[in-house]
Design a protein around this motif. Structure first.
Motif, PDB file in Angstrom:
ATOM      1  N   SER A  86       0.828  -1.201   0.000  1.00 41.56           N
ATOM      2  CA  SER A  86       0.000   0.000   0.000  1.00 41.56           C
ATOM      3  C   SER A  86       0.863   1.251   0.000  1.00 41.56           C
ATOM      4  CB  SER A  86      -0.899   0.019   1.241  1.00 41.56           C
ATOM      5  OG  SER A  86      -0.100   0.157   2.411  1.00 41.56           O
ATOM      6  N   LEU A  87       0.222   2.398  -0.164  1.00 32.73           N
ATOM      7  CA  LEU A  87       0.942   3.663  -0.091  1.00 32.73           C
ATOM      8  C   LEU A  87       1.491   3.875   1.319  1.00 32.73           C
ATOM      9  CD1 LEU A  87       1.688   6.218  -1.710  1.00 32.73           C
ATOM     10  CD2 LEU A  87      -0.358   7.284  -0.751  1.00 32.73           C
ATOM     11  N   ASP A  88       0.740   3.452   2.319  1.00 33.88           N
ATOM     12  CA  ASP A  88       1.219   3.561   3.701  1.00 33.88           C
ATOM     13  C   ASP A  88       2.504   2.757   3.894  1.00 33.88           C
ATOM     14  OD1 ASP A  88      -0.750   5.253   4.551  1.00 33.88           O
ATOM     15  OD2 ASP A  88      -2.033   3.673   5.368  1.00 33.88           O
ATOM     16  N   ALA A  89       2.519   1.545   3.328  1.00 36.13           N
ATOM     17  CA  ALA A  89       3.708   0.697   3.451  1.00 36.13           C
ATOM     18  C   ALA A  89       4.907   1.353   2.778  1.00 36.13           C
ATOM     19  CB  ALA A  89       3.439  -0.671   2.837  1.00 36.13           C
ATOM     20  N   LEU A  90       4.678   1.980   1.632  1.00 36.34           N
ATOM     21  CA  LEU A  90       5.763   2.652   0.920  1.00 36.34           C
ATOM     22  C   LEU A  90       6.248   3.869   1.702  1.00 36.34           C
ATOM     23  CD1 LEU A  90       7.546   3.087  -1.565  1.00 36.34           C
ATOM     24  CD2 LEU A  90       5.641   4.308  -2.633  1.00 36.34           C
ATOM     25  N   SER A  91       5.308   4.657   2.208  1.00 36.57           N
ATOM     26  CA  SER A  91       5.680   5.891   2.904  1.00 36.57           C
ATOM     27  C   SER A  91       6.414   5.629   4.214  1.00 36.57           C
ATOM     28  CB  SER A  91       4.432   6.740   3.172  1.00 36.57           C
ATOM     29  OG  SER A  91       3.565   6.094   4.088  1.00 36.57           O
ATOM     30  N   GLN A  92       6.216   4.449   4.792  1.00 39.24           N
ATOM     31  CA  GLN A  92       6.841   4.121   6.072  1.00 39.24           C
ATOM     32  C   GLN A  92       8.047   3.184   5.932  1.00 39.24           C
ATOM     33  OE1 GLN A  92       3.686   2.624   8.602  1.00 39.24           O
ATOM     34  NE2 GLN A  92       2.332   4.309   8.014  1.00 39.24           N
ATOM     35  N   ALA A  93       8.357   2.807   4.708  1.00 46.57           N
ATOM     36  CA  ALA A  93       9.453   1.861   4.480  1.00 46.57           C
ATOM     37  C   ALA A  93      10.802   2.473   4.854  1.00 46.57           C
ATOM     38  CB  ALA A  93       9.466   1.424   3.022  1.00 46.57           C
ATOM     39  N   THR A  94      11.660   1.662   5.438  1.00 45.45           N
ATOM     40  CA  THR A  94      13.008   2.098   5.791  1.00 45.45           C
ATOM     41  C   THR A  94      13.941   1.884   4.600  1.00 45.45           C
ATOM     42  OG1 THR A  94      13.666  -0.089   6.595  1.00 45.45           O
ATOM     43  CG2 THR A  94      12.599   1.406   8.178  1.00 45.45           C
ATOM     44  N   GLU A  95      15.122   2.466   4.677  1.00 47.59           N
ATOM     45  CA  GLU A  95      16.089   2.277   3.593  1.00 47.59           C
ATOM     46  C   GLU A  95      16.447   0.797   3.458  1.00 47.59           C
ATOM     47  OE1 GLU A  95      20.476   3.809   2.023  1.00 47.59           O
ATOM     48  OE2 GLU A  95      19.678   4.528   3.937  1.00 47.59           O
ATOM     49  N   GLU A  96      16.578   0.114   4.576  1.00 45.47           N
ATOM     50  CA  GLU A  96      16.917  -1.308   4.552  1.00 45.47           C
ATOM     51  C   GLU A  96      15.838  -2.112   3.827  1.00 45.47           C
ATOM     52  OE1 GLU A  96      18.126  -4.913   7.670  1.00 45.47           O
ATOM     53  OE2 GLU A  96      17.367  -3.001   8.423  1.00 45.47           O
ATOM     54  N   GLU A  97      14.576  -1.788   4.092  1.00 47.59           N
ATOM     55  CA  GLU A  97      13.470  -2.500   3.448  1.00 47.59           C
ATOM     56  C   GLU A  97      13.417  -2.201   1.951  1.00 47.59           C
ATOM     57  OE1 GLU A  97      10.251  -2.721   7.136  1.00 47.59           O
ATOM     58  OE2 GLU A  97      10.401  -0.900   5.921  1.00 47.59           O
ATOM     59  N   LEU A  98      13.689  -0.959   1.589  1.00 44.86           N
ATOM     60  CA  LEU A  98      13.615  -0.570   0.182  1.00 44.86           C
ATOM     61  C   LEU A  98      14.746  -1.183  -0.648  1.00 44.86           C
ATOM     62  CD1 LEU A  98      12.584   3.170   0.627  1.00 44.86           C
ATOM     63  CD2 LEU A  98      11.197   1.374  -0.426  1.00 44.86           C
ATOM     64  N   VAL A  99      15.971  -1.136  -0.143  1.00 45.38           N
ATOM     65  CA  VAL A  99      17.094  -1.669  -0.924  1.00 45.38           C
ATOM     66  C   VAL A  99      17.047  -3.194  -1.016  1.00 45.38           C
ATOM     67  CG1 VAL A  99      18.606   0.286  -0.442  1.00 45.38           C
ATOM     68  CG2 VAL A  99      18.649  -1.713   1.066  1.00 45.38           C
ATOM     69  N   ALA A 100      16.219  -3.818  -0.182  1.00 46.25           N
ATOM     70  CA  ALA A 100      16.058  -5.276  -0.260  1.00 46.25           C
ATOM     71  C   ALA A 100      15.202  -5.667  -1.461  1.00 46.25           C
ATOM     72  CB  ALA A 100      15.423  -5.804   1.027  1.00 46.25           C
ATOM     73  N   ILE A 101      14.521  -4.680  -2.063  1.00 43.09           N
ATOM     74  CA  ILE A 101      13.690  -4.929  -3.241  1.00 43.09           C
ATOM     75  C   ILE A 101      14.584  -4.937  -4.481  1.00 43.09           C
ATOM     76  CG2 ILE A 101      11.823  -4.012  -4.677  1.00 43.09           C
ATOM     77  CD1 ILE A 101      10.706  -2.669  -2.149  1.00 43.09           C
ATOM     78  N   PRO A 102      14.473  -5.953  -5.334  1.00 39.84           N
ATOM     79  CA  PRO A 102      15.272  -5.994  -6.562  1.00 39.84           C
ATOM     80  C   PRO A 102      15.102  -4.718  -7.381  1.00 39.84           C
ATOM     81  CG  PRO A 102      14.160  -8.083  -6.223  1.00 39.84           C
ATOM     82  CD  PRO A 102      13.605  -7.143  -5.191  1.00 39.84           C
ATOM     83  N   GLU A 103      16.204  -4.177  -7.886  1.00 40.58           N
ATOM     84  CA  GLU A 103      16.259  -2.976  -8.727  1.00 40.58           C
ATOM     85  C   GLU A 103      16.192  -1.672  -7.940  1.00 40.58           C
ATOM     86  OE1 GLU A 103      14.360  -3.065 -12.722  1.00 40.58           O
ATOM     87  OE2 GLU A 103      13.307  -4.837 -11.964  1.00 40.58           O
ATOM     88  N   ILE A 104      16.011  -1.741  -6.625  1.00 38.42           N
ATOM     89  CA  ILE A 104      15.968  -0.518  -5.822  1.00 38.42           C
ATOM     90  C   ILE A 104      17.300  -0.349  -5.096  1.00 38.42           C
ATOM     91  CG2 ILE A 104      14.789   0.761  -4.000  1.00 38.42           C
ATOM     92  CD1 ILE A 104      13.082   0.233  -6.495  1.00 38.42           C
ATOM     93  N   GLY A 105      18.042   0.689  -5.467  1.00 41.62           N
ATOM     94  CA  GLY A 105      19.324   0.956  -4.840  1.00 41.62           C
ATOM     95  C   GLY A 105      19.218   2.057  -3.800  1.00 41.62           C
ATOM     96  N   PRO A 106      20.331   2.393  -3.146  1.00 35.20           N
ATOM     97  CA  PRO A 106      20.340   3.419  -2.093  1.00 35.20           C
ATOM     98  C   PRO A 106      19.844   4.787  -2.573  1.00 35.20           C
ATOM     99  CG  PRO A 106      22.361   2.140  -2.042  1.00 35.20           C
ATOM    100  CD  PRO A 106      21.649   1.743  -3.293  1.00 35.20           C
TER     101      PRO A 106
END
Length: 220
Positions: A86-106
Motif C-alpha cells: 500500500s501507499l502507507d507501506a511505501l511511505s513508512q518503508a526504511t532504507e533497509e526495506e527498500l534496498v532489499a527490493i530488486p532494482e531498488i538501490g540506495p
C-alpha cells in the motif's frame, strides 16, 4: 494521474490563471473553469471533468509515478507497487526495506524516504484523498498469472485508461507490446481501434474486447 484530454498546454493555462498549484487542485475545478480556457468547447470541458472523475481510482503504481518522486519512473513505480502492499507501506518503508527490493538501490531508496518526509508532499496526498482519490492496493506477495503473456492495446477503453490497463498487466507479470507481431498473445480492442488492430487481424492474433480483458485479469 492519467487524465484523458488534459495535456500540458491546458495545465499551463490553468497554472497561469492561478487555478491550480498542484495535482489536488485539479479535482476542485468545475466544468465552467475548464470552459473558460482558450479554445476549450463546452463538450471538451465536460469530457475532462468526466476523465478526472474516472482517474480517482488509480492503481498504486500509477499513483506513485504521478507523485513525481525523484528517480521513480514508470518502471520503478511498478517495482515498488509489486513489492509493497500500500501507499502507507511505501511511505513508512526504511532504507533497509527498500534496498532489499530488486532494482531498488540506495539512491532511489533515499529519494523515496525524503519525499515522504516532506510535510508539503504528505499534505498534497491528503488533499488528493480528501478530493476522493482512492488507491487500488495490491497484495504484497502478488501472484503473476500473466507471466509470459504479451498484450497489445489498440483503441480507447471505457472502464479504465490505456495506461491503467498496461499497469495492471505488468503488475500481474505480463508484458506490453508497442506493435502487432507474432509474439503478442492478446490484442485488446477498444473503441475506434487503429492500424494495430488491422495488423493483428492480418497476423491472426487472438483479439479480445475490454470485457474479455477484464475477466482475464480479474477486474469486475
Amino acid at each position: 494521474m492519467d487524465v484523458d484530454g488534459l495535456g500540458q498546454k491546458l495545465i499551463d493555462q490553468l497554472v497561469e490563471k492561478g487555478l491550480v498549484k498542484d495535482i489536488a487542485d485539479l479535482y476542485a475545478l468545475t466544468q465552467d473553469a475548464f470552459a473558460s480556457l482558450e479554445r476549450m468547447a463546452e463538450k471538451s470541458a465536460a469530457n475532462i471533468i468526466k476523465a478526472l472523475e474516472n482517474s480517482k481510482h488509480p492503481l498504486l503504481a500509477r499513483f506513485v509515478y504521478a507523485l513525481g518522486i525523484r528517480h521513480v519512473g514508470e518502471h520503478i513505480a511498478q517495482v515498488l507497487a509489486r513489492n509493497l502492499s500500500s501507499l502507507d507501506a511505501l511511505s513508512q518503508a526504511t532504507e533497509e526495506e527498500l534496498v532489499a527490493i530488486p532494482e531498488i538501490g540506495p539512491e532511489v531508496a533515499q529519494s523515496v524516504i525524503s519525499f515522504f518526509r516532506e510535510k508539503g508532499n504528505r499534505g498534497e496526498i491528503k488533499r488528493l484523498q480528501k478530493a476522493g482519490v482512492t488507491i487500488a492496493e495490491t497484495s504484497k506477495k502478488l501472484e503473476e498469472p500473466l507471466k509470459g503473456k504479451t498484450f497489445l492495446f489498440t483503441g480507447a477503453l471505457e472502464g479504465m485508461s490505456r495506461d491503467e490497463a498496461k499497469d495492471l498487466v505488468e503488475q500481474l507479470g505480463g508484458e506490453i507490446a508497442s506493435s502487432a507481431g507474432k509474439g503478442v498473445d492478446y490484442a485488446v480492442k477498444g473503441k475506434e481501434p487503429g492500424s494495430k488492430y488491422a495488423k493483428a487481424r492480418e497476423l491472426g492474433l487472438t483479439i479480445i474486447d475490454e470485457e474479455e480483458f477484464k475477466r482475464l485479469v480479474g477486474v469486475k
